[in-house]
Design an enzyme around this catalytic site. Sequence first.
Site, mmCIF file in Angstrom:
data_model
loop_
_atom_site.group_PDB
_atom_site.id
_atom_site.type_symbol
_atom_site.label_atom_id
_atom_site.label_comp_id
_atom_site.label_asym_id
_atom_site.label_seq_id
_atom_site.Cartn_x
_atom_site.Cartn_y
_atom_site.Cartn_z
ATOM 1 N N HIS A 180 25.981 -27.858 -29.750
ATOM 2 C CA HIS A 180 25.521 -29.017 -30.252
ATOM 3 C C HIS A 180 26.517 -30.163 -30.978
ATOM 4 C CE1 HIS A 180 22.095 -26.274 -30.355
ATOM 5 N NE2 HIS A 180 21.396 -27.620 -30.634
ATOM 6 N N LYS B 177 26.145 -30.626 -36.944
ATOM 7 C CA LYS B 177 24.970 -29.719 -37.030
ATOM 8 C C LYS B 177 25.615 -28.603 -37.965
ATOM 9 C CE LYS B 177 21.809 -26.320 -34.657
ATOM 10 N NZ LYS B 177 20.657 -27.109 -35.307
#
Length: 266
Positions: free
Chosen positions: A155, A159
Amino acid sequence: MATIRVIVTGAAGRMGREMTKGLLQTEDIEVVGAVDQVAVGEDIGTLSGLKPAGVAIKDDLAEVIKEARPQVMVDFTVAAAAWANARLAVEEGVSPVIGTTGLGPEQLDELHKMCEGRQIGAVVAPNFSIGAILMMHFARQAARYFPRAEIIELHHEQKLDAPSGTAMKTAELMAGEMETVPPLPKGEEKIAGARGGIYRGLAVHSLRLPGAVAHQEVIFGGQGQLLTIRHDTIGREAFLPGLLLAIRRVIHLKGVVYGLENLMEL
């Protein structure tokens, strides 16, 4: 066609802006309110790159619910805020659709009881991408036939949680299909954590890099063969079809549905 009245919390965030943009362009959805702690006063249409929508972001969810009279609250915030937002929404008779990860089993149980008490529904989905749901479904099936597997999720660097909610959900589904917990390979980590985190015998690796959106692969190993199941989200618009499915279904539910797969015919 009857429209569904929706408010969005976390409307100024990356996911919030992209989902609001999609909702504003969907015929049977009416976005009637937006909540965030930043960009207060800004029009959600302008913020999403569209023409003004006549709906400004406010920082008080209770006020927005009272004024907008929504049927559904879509939440893309953080776990602590999502929990508080969901409780308030249910108390006011509004069905939450939560894309925020990090809610624990106890919170989900309490939310389910609250929804049943008010006879309304809620959907909590670690991932709204239909492709990602299918990836998890196929990984669950494959887990019955391979002795070992590992999960790698990637990600963007902002995040906060690791592993991702999708990776955890995948691991839970796979572990439920395995007859025994696979033994960990013998060896020594020269750098702590090099083998990833372990969930019921499954190694889970989390990568956080600029340029990424949301990506996951599950690699299965067996005698003389490898199987890789991979899904790549290259744009946040990929989450809109799943979000629309949840919004349209939640108004007919009673209680909590956890996982978009439970709204799909798999």
